[in-house]
Design a protein around this motif. Sequence first.
Motif, PDB file in Angstrom:
ATOM      1  N   ARG A  63      13.095  24.475 -51.421  1.00 58.10           N
ATOM      2  CA  ARG A  63      13.533  25.270 -52.586  1.00 58.10           C
ATOM      3  C   ARG A  63      15.043  25.459 -52.662  1.00 58.10           C
ATOM      4  NH1 ARG A  63       9.065  29.942 -54.037  1.00 58.10           N
ATOM      5  NH2 ARG A  63       7.229  28.602 -53.890  1.00 58.10           N
TER       6      ARG A  63
ATOM      7  N   TYR B 156      13.847  35.622 -59.329  1.00 60.17           N
ATOM      8  CA  TYR B 156      13.465  36.918 -58.743  1.00 60.17           C
ATOM      9  C   TYR B 156      14.565  37.936 -59.034  1.00 60.17           C
ATOM     10  CZ  TYR B 156      10.450  33.862 -55.949  1.00 60.17           C
ATOM     11  OH  TYR B 156       9.532  32.912 -55.556  1.00 60.17           O
TER      12      TYR B 156
ATOM     13  N   ASN C   7      11.514  29.218 -59.488  1.00 62.41           N
ATOM     14  CA  ASN C   7      11.210  30.612 -59.821  1.00 62.41           C
ATOM     15  C   ASN C   7      12.502  31.413 -59.942  1.00 62.41           C
ATOM     16  OD1 ASN C   7       8.486  30.137 -59.545  1.00 62.41           O
ATOM     17  ND2 ASN C   7       8.317  31.116 -57.526  1.00 62.41           N
TER      18      ASN C   7
ATOM     19  N   GLN D 151       9.562  38.524 -41.194  1.00 62.33           N
ATOM     20  CA  GLN D 151       9.239  37.888 -42.480  1.00 62.33           C
ATOM     21  C   GLN D 151       9.643  36.410 -42.487  1.00 62.33           C
ATOM     22  OE1 GLN D 151      10.312  40.045 -46.017  1.00 62.33           O
ATOM     23  NE2 GLN D 151       8.890  41.693 -45.533  1.00 62.33           N
TER      24      GLN D 151
ATOM     25  N   HIS E 289       2.750  40.181 -50.646  1.00 61.50           N
ATOM     26  CA  HIS E 289       1.839  40.201 -51.797  1.00 61.50           C
ATOM     27  C   HIS E 289       0.536  40.910 -51.466  1.00 61.50           C
ATOM     28  CE1 HIS E 289       3.866  36.437 -53.775  1.00 61.50           C
ATOM     29  NE2 HIS E 289       4.594  37.528 -53.839  1.00 61.50           N
TER      30      HIS E 289
ATOM     31  N   HIS F 223      16.541  34.878 -43.215  1.00 62.13           N
ATOM     32  CA  HIS F 223      15.487  34.688 -44.211  1.00 62.13           C
ATOM     33  C   HIS F 223      16.022  33.803 -45.346  1.00 62.13           C
ATOM     34  CE1 HIS F 223      11.864  36.967 -46.220  1.00 62.13           C
ATOM     35  NE2 HIS F 223      11.692  35.674 -46.190  1.00 62.13           N
TER      36      HIS F 223
ATOM     37  N   GLU G 208       7.336  19.931 -44.771  1.00 58.03           N
ATOM     38  CA  GLU G 208       8.362  20.938 -45.135  1.00 58.03           C
ATOM     39  C   GLU G 208       9.176  21.333 -43.902  1.00 58.03           C
ATOM     40  OE1 GLU G 208       5.335  23.501 -47.041  1.00 58.03           O
ATOM     41  OE2 GLU G 208       6.812  23.807 -48.618  1.00 58.03           O
TER      42      GLU G 208
ATOM     43  N   LYS H  82       7.785  33.291 -62.442  1.00 58.43           N
ATOM     44  CA  LYS H  82       7.175  32.106 -61.818  1.00 58.43           C
ATOM     45  C   LYS H  82       7.211  30.931 -62.776  1.00 58.43           C
ATOM     46  CE  LYS H  82       6.018  34.358 -58.165  1.00 58.43           C
ATOM     47  NZ  LYS H  82       4.666  34.750 -57.793  1.00 58.43           N
TER      48      LYS H  82
HETATM   49  P1  NDP Z   1       1.833  35.422 -49.216  1.00 56.78           P
HETATM   50  O1  NDP Z   1       1.206  34.267 -48.520  1.00 56.78           O
HETATM   51  O2  NDP Z   1       0.967  36.354 -49.927  1.00 56.78           O
HETATM   52  O3  NDP Z   1       2.945  34.945 -50.255  1.00 56.78           O
HETATM   53  C1  NDP Z   1       3.547  33.787 -50.027  1.00 56.78           C
HETATM   54  C2  NDP Z   1       4.508  33.530 -51.131  1.00 56.78           C
HETATM   55  O4  NDP Z   1       5.493  32.737 -50.541  1.00 56.78           O
HETATM   56  C3  NDP Z   1       3.932  32.670 -52.235  1.00 56.78           C
HETATM   57  O5  NDP Z   1       3.317  33.429 -53.204  1.00 56.78           O
HETATM   58  C4  NDP Z   1       5.155  31.973 -52.716  1.00 56.78           C
HETATM   59  O6  NDP Z   1       5.894  32.836 -53.568  1.00 56.78           O
HETATM   60  C5  NDP Z   1       5.991  31.853 -51.492  1.00 56.78           C
HETATM   61  N1  NDP Z   1       5.922  30.512 -50.962  1.00 56.78           N
HETATM   62  C6  NDP Z   1       4.844  29.756 -50.759  1.00 56.78           C
HETATM   63  N2  NDP Z   1       5.205  28.553 -50.268  1.00 56.78           N
HETATM   64  C7  NDP Z   1       6.537  28.581 -50.178  1.00 56.78           C
HETATM   65  C8  NDP Z   1       7.487  27.654 -49.750  1.00 56.78           C
HETATM   66  N3  NDP Z   1       7.119  26.449 -49.323  1.00 56.78           N
HETATM   67  N4  NDP Z   1       8.773  27.995 -49.780  1.00 56.78           N
HETATM   68  C9  NDP Z   1       9.136  29.199 -50.194  1.00 56.78           C
HETATM   69  N5  NDP Z   1       8.269  30.154 -50.617  1.00 56.78           N
HETATM   70  C10 NDP Z   1       6.995  29.815 -50.589  1.00 56.78           C
HETATM   71  O7  NDP Z   1       2.684  36.121 -48.103  1.00 56.78           O
HETATM   72  P2  NDP Z   1       3.755  37.249 -48.179  1.00 56.78           P
HETATM   73  O8  NDP Z   1       3.812  37.932 -49.492  1.00 56.78           O
HETATM   74  O9  NDP Z   1       3.531  38.083 -46.976  1.00 56.78           O
HETATM   75  O10 NDP Z   1       5.085  36.423 -47.967  1.00 56.78           O
HETATM   76  C11 NDP Z   1       5.225  35.561 -46.840  1.00 56.78           C
HETATM   77  C12 NDP Z   1       6.574  34.955 -46.940  1.00 56.78           C
HETATM   78  O11 NDP Z   1       6.640  34.225 -48.154  1.00 56.78           O
HETATM   79  C13 NDP Z   1       7.686  35.980 -47.024  1.00 56.78           C
HETATM   80  O12 NDP Z   1       8.138  36.387 -45.777  1.00 56.78           O
HETATM   81  C14 NDP Z   1       8.715  35.262 -47.811  1.00 56.78           C
HETATM   82  O13 NDP Z   1       9.517  34.497 -46.950  1.00 56.78           O
HETATM   83  C15 NDP Z   1       7.926  34.298 -48.690  1.00 56.78           C
HETATM   84  N6  NDP Z   1       7.897  34.769 -50.062  1.00 56.78           N
HETATM   85  C16 NDP Z   1       7.293  35.960 -50.376  1.00 56.78           C
HETATM   86  C17 NDP Z   1       7.408  36.470 -51.631  1.00 56.78           C
HETATM   87  C18 NDP Z   1       6.892  37.818 -51.949  1.00 56.78           C
HETATM   88  O14 NDP Z   1       7.313  38.376 -52.967  1.00 56.78           O
HETATM   89  N7  NDP Z   1       5.998  38.384 -51.153  1.00 56.78           N
HETATM   90  C19 NDP Z   1       8.095  35.734 -52.696  1.00 56.78           C
HETATM   91  C20 NDP Z   1       8.596  34.445 -52.283  1.00 56.78           C
HETATM   92  C21 NDP Z   1       8.518  34.028 -51.012  1.00 56.78           C
HETATM   93  P3  NDP Z   1       6.075  32.561 -55.083  1.00 56.78           P
HETATM   94  O15 NDP Z   1       4.714  32.771 -55.650  1.00 56.78           O
HETATM   95  O16 NDP Z   1       7.081  33.561 -55.497  1.00 56.78           O
HETATM   96  O17 NDP Z   1       6.516  31.158 -55.239  1.00 56.78           O
END
Ligand code: NDP
Length: 504
Positions: free
Chosen positions: A183, A195, A193, A426, A285, A174, A438, A217
């Motif tokens: 990133r 965390y 960001n 994940q 989320h 991951h 990407e 964020k």
């Molecule tokens: P969601 O689609 O609800 O959340 C996706 C989150 O992924 C976004 O809010 C963003 O976090 C982050 N993200 C979006 N695009 C990218 C990118 N290009 N590169 C890295 N991170 C990105 O799905 P989930 O919560 O189910 O998460 C899905 C996946 O997203 C996770 O498996 C994890 O890898 C990644 N992620 C999840 C986060 C979480 O707290 N749930 C936080 C960060 C990444 P942000 O708003 O923090 O930028």
Amino acid sequence: MSKCPYHTTTAGSPVADNQNSVTVGQRGPLLMQDWQLIEKLAHQNRERIPERTVHAKGWGAFGTFTLTKDLSEYTRAEVFNGEGKQTKMLARFSTVAGEHGAADAERDVRGFALKFYTAEGNWDLVGNNTPVFFLRDPLKFPDFIHTQKRHPRTNLRSPTAMWDYWSQSPESLHQVTILMSDRGLPTDVRHMNGYGSHTFSFWNKKGERFWVKFHFKTQQGHRYWTNPEGQQKVGESRETTQEDLYYSIEKGDFPKWTVQVQIMPELDAEKTSYNPFDLTKVWPHSEYPPIEIGVLELNKNPENYFAQIEQAAFSPSNVLPGIGFSPDRVLQARIFSYADAHRYRLGTHYENIPVNRPQCPVHHYHKDGPMNVQEHFPNPDAYYEPNSFGGPIANPELKEPPLRLDSNIVDRFDHRQDEGNNDYIQVTALFNLFDEGEKSRLFSNISDAMQGVPKEIIEKQLVHFGRVHPDYEAGVRQALHASGHSSYQQQDGHIEEQNSGHSE
Ligand code: NDP
């Protein structure tokens, strides 16, 4: 008359001449009695302290945390009670692997360490710019870090060691995927960001516990460099992040982050399909929506980098009444190892250094030792406890509620045997979030990082990529072929032109 203050020795004795040492005759040898010269040379010899084993290269600034949502429902910590409350804080950002003089624009995880100077003591949140980490068991941490540092014989960084370790530690997938994605090379710290990464706990005045994750964020938007751009930047300046942060703040362009928490009721931890205390996992989320609670703003550069940033000491052990830990194995180990690192680097009483000193009354019974400059016994007879001389006493009202644990068996439990620790699900969710550009950059960044790595190690890693998604494995294979990796023949395929777009 000069406006400058008079120069003195460290003992305050005025200095008459700071340009000429004491010699016998015009050309003659020096005298031992020139204590001013000897003090100066001795101090120079002691100007360096051990650099941090990890996160040695750092950049920092002071700022303010403004609470926009009262959280007394979840926590009794005063920093989170009272909408509009402002708390002074310090941030230190860093790369993980590079030494103190390393270039800034390198692909690496960024540290995101925060110290909040609250009325109840210092609260430190020592996180990263990623929500997860490479491992879930701290027993693996020293080995992992050795793979990121220099090879003992060549004194060079070793991609072979990195991929050898990662390919045999699939829980790293991951974090490796985030590191190799856009990133993984942010242009600076304002455009990324932060965390808290671990799961922590909140507990309120009613004695109820909640699990919590912290998110910061960026309000500046995400910006990153591609590998070729990063290499060009390093050629131009090794200090791109320091320059960006320092001059942004100097010109009044203060970076801000929206602060969010995810909150999980205590008993939910038994129901989630994933282990909520596994540091290689996020909380989706959709299940635990982020709640906006405040704004972090950095608005003051340090006056003295060494005193205030190099000596800044952050430790996950610094929590407050209302904020607690969780069973996360890695967090538990960091509670020990961070404070221990500071005792080694800075001295036993490192929290007496002004940048680390709480901005509230401090009364404890630790006694002598290096750096103990605080005359802290209000009554000199009350230097032990219990005492009859009015020394500080504990406050039982601040006792943390008892922690429920689901087992009373002690063993070296295999962390791979926990269904909630699945290493791939994940990562697949993340991979599916990436657009075609990407994904293409992810594949080529991995291929770049695998140059010189033996084929048998790469093949082990490709199996893991394939378990995330067949396109992940195929994309990396294609990039390896296209890059002319010595173990992978050139094919007809080609790497798409690198997208030099800068924002997500
Ligand atoms: P969601 O689609 O609800 O959340 C996706 C989150 O992924 C976004 O809010 C963003 O976090 C982050 N993200 C979006 N695009 C990218 C990118 N290009 N590169 C890295 N991170 C990105 O799905 P989930 O919560 O189910 O998460 C899905 C996946 O997203 C996770 O498996 C994890 O890898 C990644 N992620 C999840 C986060 C979480 O707290 N749930 C936080 C960060 C990444 P942000 O708003 O923090 O930028």
